[in-house]
Design an enzyme around this catalytic site. Structure first.
Site, PDB file in Angstrom:
ATOM      1  N   LYS A   1     -67.395 -22.590  11.118  1.00 50.49           N
ATOM      2  CA  LYS A   1     -66.856 -21.531  10.458  1.00 50.49           C
ATOM      3  C   LYS A   1     -67.433 -20.320   9.592  1.00 50.49           C
ATOM      4  CE  LYS A   1     -62.876 -22.502   8.788  1.00 50.49           C
ATOM      5  NZ  LYS A   1     -63.078 -21.652   7.505  1.00 50.49           N
TER       6      LYS A   1
ATOM      7  N   GLN B   1     -53.822 -17.718  -0.420  1.00 52.17           N
ATOM      8  CA  GLN B   1     -54.909 -19.275  -0.629  1.00 52.17           C
ATOM      9  C   GLN B   1     -54.382 -20.353  -1.079  1.00 52.17           C
ATOM     10  OE1 GLN B   1     -57.689 -19.666   0.609  1.00 52.17           O
ATOM     11  NE2 GLN B   1     -58.029 -17.733   1.257  1.00 52.17           N
TER      12      GLN B   1
ATOM     13  N   HIS C   1     -60.136 -11.208   4.952  1.00 51.87           N
ATOM     14  CA  HIS C   1     -59.861 -11.742   3.652  1.00 51.87           C
ATOM     15  C   HIS C   1     -60.746 -10.641   3.571  1.00 51.87           C
ATOM     16  CE1 HIS C   1     -60.542 -15.645   2.985  1.00 51.87           C
ATOM     17  NE2 HIS C   1     -59.599 -15.813   4.092  1.00 51.87           N
TER      18      HIS C   1
ATOM     19  N   ASP D   1     -67.344 -16.251   0.635  1.00 60.07           N
ATOM     20  CA  ASP D   1     -66.336 -14.945  -0.090  1.00 60.07           C
ATOM     21  C   ASP D   1     -66.285 -15.732  -1.323  1.00 60.07           C
ATOM     22  OD1 ASP D   1     -64.071 -16.277   0.756  1.00 60.07           O
ATOM     23  OD2 ASP D   1     -64.135 -14.596   1.816  1.00 60.07           O
TER      24      ASP D   1
ATOM     25  N   LYS E   1     -52.040 -23.546   0.245  1.00 63.35           N
ATOM     26  CA  LYS E   1     -52.306 -24.693   0.960  1.00 63.35           C
ATOM     27  C   LYS E   1     -52.381 -25.606  -0.048  1.00 63.35           C
ATOM     28  CE  LYS E   1     -56.396 -21.657   2.988  1.00 63.35           C
ATOM     29  NZ  LYS E   1     -58.045 -21.756   2.665  1.00 63.35           N
TER      30      LYS E   1
ATOM     31  N   HIS F   1     -56.574 -18.821  15.778  1.00 61.20           N
ATOM     32  CA  HIS F   1     -55.850 -19.173  15.230  1.00 61.20           C
ATOM     33  C   HIS F   1     -54.614 -19.183  15.346  1.00 61.20           C
ATOM     34  CE1 HIS F   1     -58.563 -18.989  12.105  1.00 61.20           C
ATOM     35  NE2 HIS F   1     -58.178 -18.304  11.160  1.00 61.20           N
TER      36      HIS F   1
ATOM     37  N   THR G   1     -63.065 -16.254  -2.562  1.00 57.56           N
ATOM     38  CA  THR G   1     -61.860 -17.125  -2.530  1.00 57.56           C
ATOM     39  C   THR G   1     -62.698 -18.346  -2.038  1.00 57.56           C
ATOM     40  OG1 THR G   1     -61.135 -17.046  -0.144  1.00 57.56           O
ATOM     41  CG2 THR G   1     -60.285 -15.298  -1.684  1.00 57.56           C
ATOM     42  N   ARG G   2     -63.534 -18.953  -1.837  1.00 55.99           N
ATOM     43  CA  ARG G   2     -64.242 -20.249  -1.924  1.00 55.99           C
ATOM     44  C   ARG G   2     -65.084 -20.656  -2.875  1.00 55.99           C
ATOM     45  NH1 ARG G   2     -60.681 -20.726   2.019  1.00 55.99           N
ATOM     46  NH2 ARG G   2     -61.110 -19.273   4.110  1.00 55.99           N
TER      47      ARG G   2
ATOM     48  N   HIS H   1     -59.097 -28.527   5.799  1.00 52.63           N
ATOM     49  CA  HIS H   1     -58.812 -28.049   6.412  1.00 52.63           C
ATOM     50  C   HIS H   1     -57.314 -28.308   7.359  1.00 52.63           C
ATOM     51  CE1 HIS H   1     -58.671 -23.537   7.978  1.00 52.63           C
ATOM     52  NE2 HIS H   1     -58.861 -23.096   6.667  1.00 52.63           N
TER      53      HIS H   1
END
Length: 404
Positions: A169, A278, A94, A57, A281, A185, A59-60, A159
């Site tokens: 993933k 995000q 997401h 998506d 992280k 998770h 966000t990557r 990650h």
């Protein structure tokens, strides 16, 4: 980032000269021409009636617009026409993408040729295929599950939760049900992954899902903050990914010789700082090399603020101490980010320079830094302090000596 005297710059290893799109494309082509432990994608496609391609998506950093034309050429060459191919955006939990976001993600030409879908994590939109030994229900997007051939894509980087991104993933959490994602998770309450290492119970749980559904071909890349491809691997979903893990670790696991009194960090700009969900992280990476009792100053735009409804709800409706106690008893996807934040805030004083309203920042237990330079000047008050600057905090994983 502001100028600071006596500061060490800590960042991932990029190429000395920034790669351009032509070099990125060539690296991907080289990987497709030399697949690891599997025939070429065009060979795998022969005799298949349909294909599903999973992409990351927005966000990557994965440059799906670059990968997809090359993958489509392979599928077409193997006999699968455009009309029999579906692209599924591996959203996990997401938010779904708008039509314009989809077009930017895949490119105008691909968007005009191929059906592009937002993944839905609703149970009714997924098919139950089995249960892992850890108890995770393997429930996968119907379009993906029913395809004759499945192609997974993504970028590989360390990650914190599962050890390494990329690989399987794209299936879980990418195109899995909420129940599946949440159970996997939740294993993080009992098991701690080491960034850069896939050999942990949480990642093994993901790969065990391949007993119930195949990922027939993988194309993964290692990219810089500009989405330029530094490395590319293709082939078997596990074997090729493991090769890529070594390449990614050499770039993103960064040795540091000491801990710091103050760490000034940025997630690395868009899309890494699109939202708090995000950006945390980068805080976690900064925390790993900041002394207990030290200070972290983060600059992150976060135009979408929380980026997750459950994260927002728990933050705005209960104090952090109570939320953390409840989350340790019963894992709640999305709200689990409060566990990560609490671990950081229990050790460090944290300031945030952002477009987020100050009141919201304070609800998180973070201190607003409306003027970044003023905040730095007030915090870095002694030349004796050891200061680090992390311009790409979401991609930089500090590695301290095992014995301090």
């Amino acid at each position: 980032m502001p100028d600071v005297q006596r500061a060490d710059r800590v960042m991932y290893r990029a190429d000395e000269e920034s790669a351009d799109d032509s070099l990125s494309r060539q690296r991907v082509l080289n990987a497709l021409r030399s697949p690891i432990d599997t025939p070429a994608l065009s060979v795998l496609a022969q005799g298949k009636r349909s294909a599903a391609v999973m992409i990351s998506d927005g966000t990557r950093l994965c440059p799906s617009h670059l990968l997809l034309p090359l993958l489509l050429d392979e599928l077409n060459r193997g006999g699968i026409p455009d009309t029999s191919i579906d692209i599924v955006i591996a959203l996990g939990m997401h938010r779904k993408h708008t039509r314009e976001e989809m077009k930017r993600l895949v490119g105008d030409d691909v968007f005009s040729r191929i059906r592009v879908h937002n993944h839905s994590a609703d149970a009714e939109d997924c098919i139950h295929l089995g249960t892992t030994t850890a108890g995770t229900p393997v429930e996968i997007n119907r379009t993906v599950a029913k395809a004759d051939l499945r192609v997974v894509t993504g970028n590989i980087e360390p990650h914190a939760l599962v050890g390494v991104a990329g690989g399987v993933k794209a299936l879980i959490p990418g195109v899995a049900s909420q129940r599946c994602i949440e159970h996997n998770h939740s294993l993080s309450l009992r098991h701690q992954a080491v960034p850069g290492q896939p050999d942990n119970p949480i990642h093994r749980d993901l790969e065990e899902a391949l007993q119930f559904i195949s990922a027939d071909f993988l194309l993964n890349v290692v990219v810089d903050h500009n989405r330029q491809v530094l490395e590319a691997v293709a082939g078997h979903a596990v074997a090729a990914h493991r090769t890529g893990v070594g390449l990614a670790s050499a770039r993103f696991l960064v040795p540091v010789s000491q801990t710091y009194d103050v760490t000034i960090v940025s997630p690395g700009g868009y899309p890494k700082d699109t939202q708090l969900y995000q950006s945390i992280k980068a805080l976690r990476n900064a925390s790993s090399m900041t002394k207990a009792g030290g200070t972290i100053i983060m600059a992150a735009e976060c135009p979408e603020i929380f980026g997750n409804g459950m994260f927002q709800y728990w933050t705005e409706t209960m104090d952090r101490e109570r939320a953390v106690a409840k989350l340790k008893q019963s894992f709640q996807l999305g709200a689990h980010k409060l566990l990560h934040l609490d671990d950081i805030l229990s050790k460090h004083r944290v300031y945030l320079h952002s477009s987020i309203p100050s009141a919201v920042i304070e609800l998180l237990g973070i201190l607003p830094a409306e003027q970044l330079q003023k905040c730095v000047n007030e915090v870095v008050h002694s030349r004796a302090q050891h200061v680090a600057i992390m311009p790409f905090g979401s991609m930089t994983f500090p590695q301290l000596p095992s014995v301090q």
